[in-house]
Motif scaffolding. Structure first.
Motif, PDB file in Angstrom:
ATOM      1  N   ARG B 170      37.901  35.877  46.431  1.00  0.00           N
ATOM      2  CA  ARG B 170      36.482  36.161  46.662  1.00  0.00           C
ATOM      3  C   ARG B 170      35.943  37.155  45.649  1.00  0.00           C
ATOM      4  O   ARG B 170      34.759  37.124  45.320  1.00  0.00           O
ATOM      5  CB  ARG B 170      36.286  36.664  48.090  1.00  0.00           C
ATOM      6  N   ILE B 171      36.811  38.037  45.137  1.00  0.00           N
ATOM      7  CA  ILE B 171      36.339  38.992  44.142  1.00  0.00           C
ATOM      8  C   ILE B 171      36.209  38.314  42.781  1.00  0.00           C
ATOM      9  O   ILE B 171      35.226  38.491  42.072  1.00  0.00           O
ATOM     10  CB  ILE B 171      37.313  40.188  44.050  1.00  0.00           C
ATOM     11  N   SER B 174      35.189  33.219  43.430  1.00  0.00           N
ATOM     12  CA  SER B 174      34.183  32.515  44.215  1.00  0.00           C
ATOM     13  C   SER B 174      32.800  32.578  43.588  1.00  0.00           C
ATOM     14  O   SER B 174      31.973  31.729  43.867  1.00  0.00           O
ATOM     15  CB  SER B 174      34.131  33.080  45.632  1.00  0.00           C
ATOM     16  N   SER B 175      32.543  33.575  42.730  1.00  0.00           N
ATOM     17  CA  SER B 175      31.202  33.660  42.164  1.00  0.00           C
ATOM     18  C   SER B 175      30.872  32.411  41.353  1.00  0.00           C
ATOM     19  O   SER B 175      29.700  32.102  41.178  1.00  0.00           O
ATOM     20  CB  SER B 175      31.061  34.922  41.308  1.00  0.00           C
ATOM     21  N   CYS B 176      31.872  31.702  40.840  1.00  0.00           N
ATOM     22  CA  CYS B 176      31.599  30.435  40.154  1.00  0.00           C
ATOM     23  C   CYS B 176      32.124  29.235  40.939  1.00  0.00           C
ATOM     24  O   CYS B 176      31.468  28.210  41.021  1.00  0.00           O
ATOM     25  CB  CYS B 176      32.225  30.432  38.760  1.00  0.00           C
ATOM     26  N   HIS B 177      33.342  29.351  41.488  1.00  0.00           N
ATOM     27  CA  HIS B 177      33.941  28.187  42.147  1.00  0.00           C
ATOM     28  C   HIS B 177      33.507  28.073  43.613  1.00  0.00           C
ATOM     29  O   HIS B 177      33.923  27.137  44.288  1.00  0.00           O
ATOM     30  CB  HIS B 177      35.466  28.267  42.070  1.00  0.00           C
ATOM     31  N   ALA B 178      32.740  28.991  44.117  1.00  0.00           N
ATOM     32  CA  ALA B 178      32.194  29.015  45.474  1.00  0.00           C
ATOM     33  C   ALA B 178      33.286  29.317  46.513  1.00  0.00           C
ATOM     34  O   ALA B 178      34.467  29.106  46.272  1.00  0.00           O
ATOM     35  CB  ALA B 178      31.487  27.723  45.846  1.00  0.00           C
ATOM     36  N   PHE B 179      32.841  29.838  47.660  1.00  0.00           N
ATOM     37  CA  PHE B 179      33.776  30.255  48.707  1.00  0.00           C
ATOM     38  C   PHE B 179      34.689  29.115  49.133  1.00  0.00           C
ATOM     39  O   PHE B 179      35.855  29.303  49.424  1.00  0.00           O
ATOM     40  CB  PHE B 179      33.008  30.759  49.925  1.00  0.00           C
ATOM     41  N   GLY B 182      34.512  24.513  45.991  1.00  0.00           N
ATOM     42  CA  GLY B 182      33.892  23.245  45.595  1.00  0.00           C
ATOM     43  C   GLY B 182      33.255  23.275  44.223  1.00  0.00           C
ATOM     44  O   GLY B 182      32.758  22.267  43.754  1.00  0.00           O
ATOM     45  N   GLY B 183      33.248  24.441  43.590  1.00  0.00           N
ATOM     46  CA  GLY B 183      32.652  24.550  42.267  1.00  0.00           C
ATOM     47  C   GLY B 183      31.171  24.853  42.331  1.00  0.00           C
ATOM     48  O   GLY B 183      30.574  24.871  43.408  1.00  0.00           O
ATOM     49  N   GLY B 184      30.587  25.109  41.162  1.00  0.00           N
ATOM     50  CA  GLY B 184      29.166  25.435  41.125  1.00  0.00           C
ATOM     51  C   GLY B 184      28.622  25.291  39.725  1.00  0.00           C
ATOM     52  O   GLY B 184      29.373  25.072  38.763  1.00  0.00           O
ATOM     53  N   ALA B 185      27.294  25.401  39.618  1.00  0.00           N
ATOM     54  CA  ALA B 185      26.633  25.199  38.334  1.00  0.00           C
ATOM     55  C   ALA B 185      26.649  26.488  37.525  1.00  0.00           C
ATOM     56  O   ALA B 185      26.566  27.585  38.068  1.00  0.00           O
ATOM     57  CB  ALA B 185      25.202  24.741  38.563  1.00  0.00           C
ATOM     58  N   LEU B 186      26.768  26.333  36.213  1.00  0.00           N
ATOM     59  CA  LEU B 186      26.539  27.441  35.290  1.00  0.00           C
ATOM     60  C   LEU B 186      25.325  27.042  34.443  1.00  0.00           C
ATOM     61  O   LEU B 186      24.718  26.004  34.683  1.00  0.00           O
ATOM     62  CB  LEU B 186      27.776  27.665  34.417  1.00  0.00           C
ATOM     63  N   ALA B 192      31.404  25.276  36.879  1.00  0.00           N
ATOM     64  CA  ALA B 192      32.757  25.611  37.325  1.00  0.00           C
ATOM     65  C   ALA B 192      33.222  24.441  38.176  1.00  0.00           C
ATOM     66  O   ALA B 192      32.571  24.082  39.145  1.00  0.00           O
ATOM     67  CB  ALA B 192      32.734  26.889  38.150  1.00  0.00           C
TER      68      ALA B 192
END
Lengths: 541, 280
Positions: B170-171, B174-179, B182-186, B192
């Motif tokens: 989480r530190i 998760s800021s990119c790959h999500a909690f 599932g990944g996320g947009a940059l 990610a």
């Protein structure tokens, strides 16, 4: 001893009479139970909100038995192993216990959350109905205002409840809320420090949010809902125009027994749908989010859907930071960019709808009381304005989730942001124009049917070779063959089998419950036998 | 140069028998210069480190030779001869290490389908054996980080390892790959990726080498033990979480939840109201 004979059938009447002797309830009850409600599916949308509010109260009460509104640090020792031994707030630990160690706790939590989403969604859908049918006009402006306030108070209820588990997702939201409060010029710091009792997050916020969420806000909601429903009773429900319906009567069903039984059934359905969603769809899996720490954040951190338009406005608004130089005093003053999309915009969005009934009455110079509804097509300007507002809100809401959309549909996030910025300015006027034209087109078709009659589908060839479609006039026609009916503000029949008092030709809601009547056979055209196509095929060979 | 000028050299030479000829002087200076250069070179060879066994081309192991052949066939277009990189096409691979090759090639990201913001995960082009050979080649060419052999998860005896790994996840992640992983947009089409298909080796290699747009989490930032704890959390907690609340709606959070309430909840209830209002 002679046995006294008890007349069982007389018991209800006798006991009711006895009660009336003591409480004199018959007269007020009679007028209440005999009250007539008009029947239309769109009048039930507000009930969805009311019933989901009841579900919220029931499930919420269950949750309070186990939730602990404290930010004291504890070490988790529950049954969810991936967090065992982690330091967290008592609030988060008790929410985890509710999810994993309290029997039925998880479905209660999920039902509560889904009911909250249903409550807000039903309020919005109900509001659309009120707006597009003109039900907010005099004398019902007050109820429109109360309804709008109910949305914003529901918004607060949702936000405070969303924050209570103190998980990392809601903590991110709370941090953003504190930033929004801080951005208010002059009073921002005082507002924030008084709510959080000092710096964010402090130690008291859960206790304060808790009492606001379980007592103050539901109290206000209950009071406003009572006034809202009471005003419907007092001012009577609006109704659609139709045969026998005027501005001065209400045509429908009596409160008791039919309406009450229907509403009871509808409550069961709402409860059932929420329970199904609570049991089938996982919502807000706080155990994946972990406890809130200032340094944890996740991709795709969004608020619930009814707050997402503010997230979207924040994402779309340019980073315009306004700095004042206070004539060399101190460091000057700064208004951060977040102030405009998250404080000014919702302020405008609150005040404009509140004032809308009065603005419209002033513009149309309409000071009369209205009990009959208007079809959306008959007031194209209002309908188009509503479509424009919905489009504006939709662009903002979609932009609130634009990172998820960008990621899952493989679109550049920057492109999404710019599409949102341009779309926010361009799409609402387009929605206005398109809706306006559609309304006019529908109006014109209504007038056409009234003037020329219903299309029969029969094409006739005239002796001079022309083809015309035969129209069935709805009423006696003048010398030009034009009908003389006036538009009554209600559905104009457009199909042959819906003429007059006839219902749909085939009865049934999802599938026909009875066989359609045999079509009359014309002597000149014998019925087509099912063998014929095969025979034709043989001939073609 | 003449020796007419008075000086201590001139005085020394006075004892000799007569002036030497011009030719002898020239030859003598050449011999002295040659001797001095030979001496200097010899001393350098003796004292300079590592040059004694130096050869023109490094001797590659058999696996690396195989890898080089594969490289010259499939990678050289963008990464250039000897993996030196091609300006505007592909970076130099000197020093990226075997870990990087195993991640990029093993997940099918390399070879890239086309030049775009980020290479996508796809079925790998090379077999595991070929990937190892390529990795060996790059490793022997320029060195760099390697994924340690053996178990890449925290020991099972350590009960709180997964909780610690979750905290680190989480530190750091998760800021990119999500909690939910599932990944996320940059920005600008970068993203990610979701962690659903990632293996232990791939996650470790990704942390070690920072592929694509991911930062490097070197052993100074996350110790090997911490990396293993994170892997344990992803593989044993995140992926094993069977969504106790029902269908997880893709774990996209409030976006899909908001969609669900309208598409399922409100649609169902509007149909119910249509049905119940028609009952009269």
């Amino acid at each position: 001893m002679k046995r006294r004979k008890i007349d069982v059938r007389a018991i209800p009447a006798k006991s009711a009479g006895a009660l009336d002797d003591r409480f004199q309830a018959a007269t007020p009850l009679r007028s209440l139970l005999n009250k007539v409600f008009p029947d239309h599916w769109s009048f039930l949308l507000g009930e969805i909100a009311l019933f989901s509010f009841i579900v919220l109260l029931l499930t919420g009460t269950f949750l309070t038995f186990f939730y602990e509104p404290s930010l004291q640090t504890v070490t988790y020792d529950g049954s969810y192993t991936p967090l065992r031994g982690t330091h967290m707030s008592a609030a988060y630990a008790s929410s985890l216990d509710l999810s994993f160690d309290v029997r039925g706790g998880l479905i209660m939590r999920q039902m509560h959350h889904w009911a909250a989403l249903t409550f807000m969604a039903a309020i919005v859908v109900h509001m659309f109905r009120i707006f597009f049918t003109g039900a907010f006009r005099k004398p019902r402006e007050t109820n429109w205002i109360i309804g709008s306030l109910l949305f914003w108070i529901g918004f607060l209820a949702g936000f405070t409840g969303y924050s209570l588990p103190d998980d990392a997702l809601s903590g991110t939201g709370l941090r953003i809320a504190s930033a929004i409060m801080l951005s208010i010029p002059v009073i921002g710091s005082w507002v924030t420090t008084s709510i959080f009792d000092g710096e964010f997050p402090g130690h008291v916020i859960m206790g304060r949010f808790y009492i606001a969420h379980v007592l103050l806000i539901p109290g206000i909601l209950l009071a406003l809902i009572a006034v809202h429903v009471g005003l419907v009773f007092k001012q009577k429900h609006t109704q659609w125009p139709g045969p026998g319906r005027t501005e001065h009567n209400v045509v429908g069903e009596r409160m008791f027994p039919r309406y009450a039984i229907k509403q009871g059934g509808f409550f069961m359905i709402v409860f059932g749908v929420i329970a199904l969603m609570g049991g089938l769809f996982q919502i807000n899996p706080i155990w994946l989010f972990g406890p809130y720490e200032a340094f944890t954040v996740s991709a795709a951190s969004q608020p619930d859907w009814y707050v997402m338009f503010l997230d979207g406005s924040t994402r779309l608004f340019p980073a315009w930071e306004i700095r004042f130089d206070l004539f060399g005093w101190g460091d000057g003053y700064t208004i951060p960019p977040i102030f405009w999309p998250t404080v000014v915009l919702p302020g405008v969005l609150t005040m404009l709808p509140l004032a809308y009934p009065f603005i419209e009455a002033r513009l149309t110079k309409d000071k009369k009381a209205h009990n009959l509804l208007q079809r959306p097509r008959d007031v194209p300007a209002r309908t188009a304005l509503g479509a424009m507002a919905i489009m504006f809100w939709l662009v903002l809401t979609l932009s609130g989730g634009n990172d998820v959309i960008a990621d899952k549909f493989h679109i550049s996030l920057n492109a999404m942001t710019w599409a949102g910025r341009i779309g926010l300015l361009i799409l609402p006027p387009i929605a206005y124009y398109v809706t306006y034209r559609i309304c006019l087109g529908l109006q014109q078709h209504d007038r056409e049917v009234l003037a020329h009659g219903v299309e029969t589908g029969i094409i006739k060839r005239l002796p001079d070779g022309r083809f015309i479609e035969v129209h069935q006039p709805l009423a006696p026609v003048d010398e030009h063959g034009h009908g003389e009916l006036d538009y009554a503000g209600w559905v104009v029949p457009k199909k042959m089998n819906r003429l007059g008092a006839l219902g749909p030709a085939i009865k049934g809601f999802f599938y026909p419950i009875e066989k359609p009547a045999e079509a009359p056979v014309s002597p000149g055209h014998p019925p087509v036998s099912p063998i014929e196509p095969a025979r034709r095929e043989e001939i073609s060979k | 140069m003449t020796s007419d000028s008075p000086g201590w050299l001139g005085r020394l030479r006075r004892g000799r028998s007569g002036p030497r000829s011009r030719v002898r002087r020239r030859v003598g200076s050449v011999v002295r210069l040659t001797l001095a250069l030979t001496l200097a070179g010899g001393v350098y060879i003796v004292f300079a480190p590592g040059l004694a066994g130096a050869k023109d081309t490094p001797q590659l192991s058999t696996a690396a030779e195989e890898g080089k052949a594969l490289f010259n066939q499939s990678c050289i277009t963008c990464h250039g001869p000897n993996a030196q990189g091609v300006e505007g096409r592909g970076p130099s691979l000197i020093g990226v290490g075997a870990a990087s090759v195993e991640f990029q090639v093993g997940t099918g990201r390399m070879p890239m389908a086309r030049q775009e913001a980020q290479a996508e995960r796809k079925p790998p082009v090379f077999t595991d054996e070929q990937t190892r050979q390529l990795a060996q080649y790059i490793q022997e060419l320029g060195g760099g980080p390697q994924v340690p052999s053996g178990d890449l998860r925290a020991p099972e005896s350590d009960e709180e390892a997964i909780a610690r790994g979750g905290n680190l996840f989480r530190i750091n992640c998760s800021s990119c790959h999500a909690f939910g992983g599932g990944g996320g947009a940059l920005s600008s089409g970068k993203y990610a990726p979701g962690l659903g298909e990632a293996t232990d080796q791939q996650i470790y290699a990704a942390m070690l080498t920072g592929p694509q747009n991911m930062p490097v989490f070197g052993d100074n930032q996350l110790t090997p033990e911490q990396k293993k704890e994170i892997i344990s959390y992803i593989q044993e907690a995140l992926k094993q979480d069977r969504d106790p609340g029902g269908w997880g709606l893709g774990r996209f959070g409030p976006v899909t939840e908001g969609l669900a309430i309208f598409l399922v909840g409100i649609v169902a209830l509007v149909f119910a109201s249509l049905w119940i209002a028609g009952k009269s």
